[in-house]
Design a protein around this motif. Structure first.
Motif, PDB file in Angstrom:
ATOM      1  N   ALA A   1      40.622  81.450  16.567  1.00  0.00           N
ATOM      2  CA  ALA A   1      41.600  82.543  16.540  1.00  0.00           C
ATOM      3  C   ALA A   1      41.696  83.209  17.916  1.00  0.00           C
ATOM      4  N   MET A   2      40.552  83.406  18.545  1.00  0.00           N
ATOM      5  CA  MET A   2      40.546  84.021  19.872  1.00  0.00           C
ATOM      6  C   MET A   2      41.362  83.190  20.863  1.00  0.00           C
ATOM      7  N   LEU A   3      41.184  81.864  20.816  1.00  0.00           N
ATOM      8  CA  LEU A   3      41.914  80.995  21.749  1.00  0.00           C
ATOM      9  C   LEU A   3      43.414  80.993  21.467  1.00  0.00           C
ATOM     10  N   LEU A   4      43.809  81.134  20.210  1.00  0.00           N
ATOM     11  CA  LEU A   4      45.243  81.211  19.896  1.00  0.00           C
ATOM     12  C   LEU A   4      45.866  82.472  20.500  1.00  0.00           C
ATOM     13  N   VAL A   5      45.068  83.509  20.637  1.00  0.00           N
ATOM     14  CA  VAL A   5      45.567  84.751  21.239  1.00  0.00           C
ATOM     15  C   VAL A   5      45.653  84.610  22.760  1.00  0.00           C
ATOM     16  N   VAL A   6      44.564  84.166  23.376  1.00  0.00           N
ATOM     17  CA  VAL A   6      44.543  84.175  24.843  1.00  0.00           C
ATOM     18  C   VAL A   6      45.310  83.006  25.448  1.00  0.00           C
ATOM     19  N   ALA A   7      45.337  81.858  24.773  1.00  0.00           N
ATOM     20  CA  ALA A   7      46.043  80.697  25.334  1.00  0.00           C
ATOM     21  C   ALA A   7      47.391  80.461  24.670  1.00  0.00           C
ATOM     22  N   GLY A   8      47.560  80.923  23.427  1.00  0.00           N
ATOM     23  CA  GLY A   8      48.809  80.690  22.707  1.00  0.00           C
ATOM     24  C   GLY A   8      49.677  81.917  22.537  1.00  0.00           C
ATOM     25  N   HIS A   9      49.139  83.072  22.914  1.00  0.00           N
ATOM     26  CA  HIS A   9      49.879  84.331  22.885  1.00  0.00           C
ATOM     27  C   HIS A   9      50.354  84.725  21.485  1.00  0.00           C
ATOM     28  N   LEU A  10      49.573  84.361  20.469  1.00  0.00           N
ATOM     29  CA  LEU A  10      49.820  84.910  19.131  1.00  0.00           C
ATOM     30  C   LEU A  10      49.192  86.300  19.050  1.00  0.00           C
ATOM     31  N   SER A  11      49.681  87.092  18.103  1.00  0.00           N
ATOM     32  CA  SER A  11      48.978  88.344  17.820  1.00  0.00           C
ATOM     33  C   SER A  11      47.668  88.000  17.112  1.00  0.00           C
ATOM     34  N   VAL A  12      46.751  88.941  17.077  1.00  0.00           N
ATOM     35  CA  VAL A  12      45.476  88.671  16.412  1.00  0.00           C
ATOM     36  C   VAL A  12      45.697  88.405  14.918  1.00  0.00           C
ATOM     37  N   ASP A  13      46.623  89.127  14.306  1.00  0.00           N
ATOM     38  CA  ASP A  13      46.932  88.878  12.881  1.00  0.00           C
ATOM     39  C   ASP A  13      47.470  87.460  12.682  1.00  0.00           C
ATOM     40  N   GLU A  14      48.396  87.049  13.544  1.00  0.00           N
ATOM     41  CA  GLU A  14      48.958  85.692  13.426  1.00  0.00           C
ATOM     42  C   GLU A  14      47.870  84.641  13.635  1.00  0.00           C
ATOM     43  N   ALA A  15      46.998  84.896  14.589  1.00  0.00           N
ATOM     44  CA  ALA A  15      45.944  83.933  14.899  1.00  0.00           C
ATOM     45  C   ALA A  15      44.965  83.804  13.730  1.00  0.00           C
ATOM     46  N   TYR A  16      44.583  84.933  13.133  1.00  0.00           N
ATOM     47  CA  TYR A  16      43.649  84.828  12.011  1.00  0.00           C
ATOM     48  C   TYR A  16      44.306  84.159  10.801  1.00  0.00           C
ATOM     49  N   ALA A  17      45.610  84.435  10.614  1.00  0.00           N
ATOM     50  CA  ALA A  17      46.329  83.758   9.517  1.00  0.00           C
ATOM     51  C   ALA A  17      46.287  82.244   9.710  1.00  0.00           C
ATOM     52  N   ALA A  18      46.403  81.779  10.958  1.00  0.00           N
ATOM     53  CA  ALA A  18      46.417  80.329  11.219  1.00  0.00           C
ATOM     54  C   ALA A  18      45.104  79.667  10.830  1.00  0.00           C
ATOM     55  N   VAL A  19      44.003  80.390  10.922  1.00  0.00           N
ATOM     56  CA  VAL A  19      42.699  79.786  10.592  1.00  0.00           C
ATOM     57  C   VAL A  19      42.234  80.144   9.183  1.00  0.00           C
ATOM     58  N   SER A  20      43.094  80.824   8.413  1.00  0.00           N
ATOM     59  CA  SER A  20      42.686  81.196   7.052  1.00  0.00           C
ATOM     60  C   SER A  20      43.801  80.867   6.048  1.00  0.00           C
ATOM     61  N   THR A  21      44.706  81.814   5.808  1.00  0.00           N
ATOM     62  CA  THR A  21      45.758  81.564   4.813  1.00  0.00           C
ATOM     63  C   THR A  21      46.657  80.397   5.221  1.00  0.00           C
ATOM     64  N   GLY A  22      47.005  80.319   6.502  1.00  0.00           N
ATOM     65  CA  GLY A  22      47.853  79.223   6.974  1.00  0.00           C
ATOM     66  C   GLY A  22      47.172  77.876   6.841  1.00  0.00           C
ATOM     67  N   ALA A  23      45.885  77.853   7.163  1.00  0.00           N
ATOM     68  CA  ALA A  23      45.129  76.606   7.050  1.00  0.00           C
ATOM     69  C   ALA A  23      45.050  76.162   5.589  1.00  0.00           C
ATOM     70  N   ARG A  24      44.778  77.103   4.691  1.00  0.00           N
ATOM     71  CA  ARG A  24      44.709  76.739   3.274  1.00  0.00           C
ATOM     72  C   ARG A  24      46.051  76.206   2.783  1.00  0.00           C
ATOM     73  N   ASP A  25      47.137  76.819   3.241  1.00  0.00           N
ATOM     74  CA  ASP A  25      48.467  76.372   2.836  1.00  0.00           C
ATOM     75  C   ASP A  25      48.709  74.933   3.310  1.00  0.00           C
ATOM     76  N   VAL A  26      48.441  74.668   4.582  1.00  0.00           N
ATOM     77  CA  VAL A  26      48.669  73.319   5.115  1.00  0.00           C
ATOM     78  C   VAL A  26      47.768  72.302   4.418  1.00  0.00           C
ATOM     79  N   MET A  27      46.594  72.721   4.006  1.00  0.00           N
ATOM     80  CA  MET A  27      45.660  71.825   3.317  1.00  0.00           C
ATOM     81  C   MET A  27      45.988  71.661   1.832  1.00  0.00           C
ATOM     82  N   GLY A  28      46.985  72.401   1.354  1.00  0.00           N
ATOM     83  CA  GLY A  28      47.355  72.285  -0.051  1.00  0.00           C
ATOM     84  C   GLY A  28      46.390  72.965  -0.998  1.00  0.00           C
ATOM     85  N   LEU A  29      45.622  73.935  -0.483  1.00  0.00           N
ATOM     86  CA  LEU A  29      44.666  74.666  -1.316  1.00  0.00           C
ATOM     87  C   LEU A  29      45.323  75.898  -1.926  1.00  0.00           C
ATOM     88  N   ALA A  30      44.800  76.349  -3.045  1.00  0.00           N
ATOM     89  CA  ALA A  30      45.334  77.526  -3.715  1.00  0.00           C
ATOM     90  C   ALA A  30      45.152  78.758  -2.832  1.00  0.00           C
TER      91      ALA A  30
END
Ligand SMILES: [Zn+2]
Length: 395
Positions: A304-333
């Protein structure tokens, strides 16, 4: 401040703090000074490769060099050796809060191509109840289709590969998609993991429109190099196919750009544009302490930290990518601090998400399927400056 009640692996209630009263101390966690989050999920790992750096001692370098080092070593790997590293790595990720992992697993050259598959299936069985583990085949263009099929028959969940490494990427991509379609399973392909390769992400997207099985593309580094209009064309195809895109910042920042010593490009997909367009977006660590990346803390907060500093996401967006977003892409509930959601939770010492990602405190509680599965507590002592002795003769 809220009280959260869990029941049968789900979040049953989220109510104002103090509402539920004092609970049974054996089944109640007091989380004052902790932030309660949806537990991370890692959508792109290589547990079969993890932690092999020390044994291989590879030269540092780009993707081609890493693949050479890995292939030279893979001859001597046994099921037990792979399983030991994979288990250690999965448990370290769990201790940091990751309760679901999707790992690619190499179909190895030689007489027993399924050594990695058997090792990871063993680890999945051993860790059942502690974390969810999905497996994806990973073969080269010379890997027989029968090896992918044998891995699926053995219990691997999805078909994958790395078409950008084949002499004809589109032929290899078509073969992988056909294998998955024939067997009715999902696809997760290493896609365009290069700063200058042919673009295949749009071809993949157009080929899977209407598929019901989950489809995702990892890396997509080339997308990050395209000019705006061309990039947006590809992203439109990705959106139309509802394709998930998985960025792997730590590994691609390491693997790409070795040939440029001025204005070194970031090996990263078009993170900002993908999120702004509403693409299903996730991020993982990919490789950890192997020829493809010597470092990595096995901690989603690092990604998440690298998505902020290298990808310029907000911290909320970055944490979503490694949690809710990841579960969604993985097809998890869906999981999180929401009534009815799966009780996949991580509590980290801290008061807000920016502070938690910044400090990455290791004081953590990890909950999987409503059960406490990991707990870490750190102790730090710093001497008081006024009590320090002075040594004037040393000045
Ligand atoms: Zn990978």
């Amino acid at each position: 401040m809220v009280d959260v009640r869990l029941d049968k692996g789900r979040v049953a209630e989220v109510v104002p703090g103090g509402t539920l009263g004092l609970g049974d101390p054996d089944t109640t966690l007091e989380l004052d000074d902790f932030l309660l989050l949806t537990a991370p999920a890692d959508p792109h790992a290589h547990l079969d490769k993890a932690l092999s750096w020390d044994a291989i001692r590879p030269p540092m370098g780009d993707l081609r060099l890493a693949i050479e080092s890995w292939h030279a070593y893979s001859d001597q790997m046994t099921v037990d050796e792979i399983a030991d590293r994979a288990r250690t790595q999965a448990l370290t990720m769990l201790a940091h809060g990751t309760t679901a992992i999707r790992s690619h697993v190499d179909l190895l050259p030689g007489p027993d191509p399924l050594r990695g598959v058997h090792a990871l299936i063993r680890v999945r069985q051993e860790l059942r109840g502690l974390l969810d583990l999905q497996l994806v085949t990973l073969g080269g263009y010379l890997t027989p289709t029968e090896d992918h099929e044998a891995a699926l028959a053995a219990g691997v969940d999805l078909v994958g590969g790395a078409p950008h490494l084949a002499p004809d990427a589109l032929i290899e991509l078509a073969r992988l998609l056909e294998t998955a379609r024939t067997h009715g399973v999902g696809v997760d392909v290493h896609t365009d993991e290069s700063l200058d390769c042919e673009v295949t992400l749009d071809v993949l997207a157009r080929a899977v429109v209407g598929w019901t099985a989950p489809v995702s593309a990892g890396h997509c580094v080339r997308l990050g190099t395209l000019d705006g209009p061309r990039r947006d064309e590809v992203i439109a195809d990705v959106l139309a196919a509802d394709l998930g895109v998985i960025a792997n910042p730590i590994t691609n920042l390491y693997l790409q750009g070795w040939e440029s010593d001025v204005a070194t490009p970031r090996g990263l997909t078009a993170v900002r544009a993908l999120v702004d367009a509403g693409v299903r977006f996730a991020a993982g660590a990919d490789n950890v302490r192997d020829p493809f990346n010597p470092l990595g803390r096995s901690d989603a907060l690092e990604t998440a930290m690298l998505l902020v500093v290298a990808g310029h996401l907000s911290v909320d967006e970055a944490y979503a990518a490694v949690s809710t977003g990841a579960r969604d892409v993985m097809g998890l509930a869906p999981a999180g601090v929401v009534p009815g959601a799966r009780a996949e939770l991580l509590a980290v010492r801290g008061t807000d998400l920016v502070g938690v990602v910044a400090t990455s405190s290791l004081d953590r509680y990890v909950i999987h399927a409503g059960r406490l599965v990991a707990f870490s507590e750190t102790h730090t002592q710093v001497a008081s400056p006024v009590l320090l002795p002075t040594y004037p003769e040393a000045r």
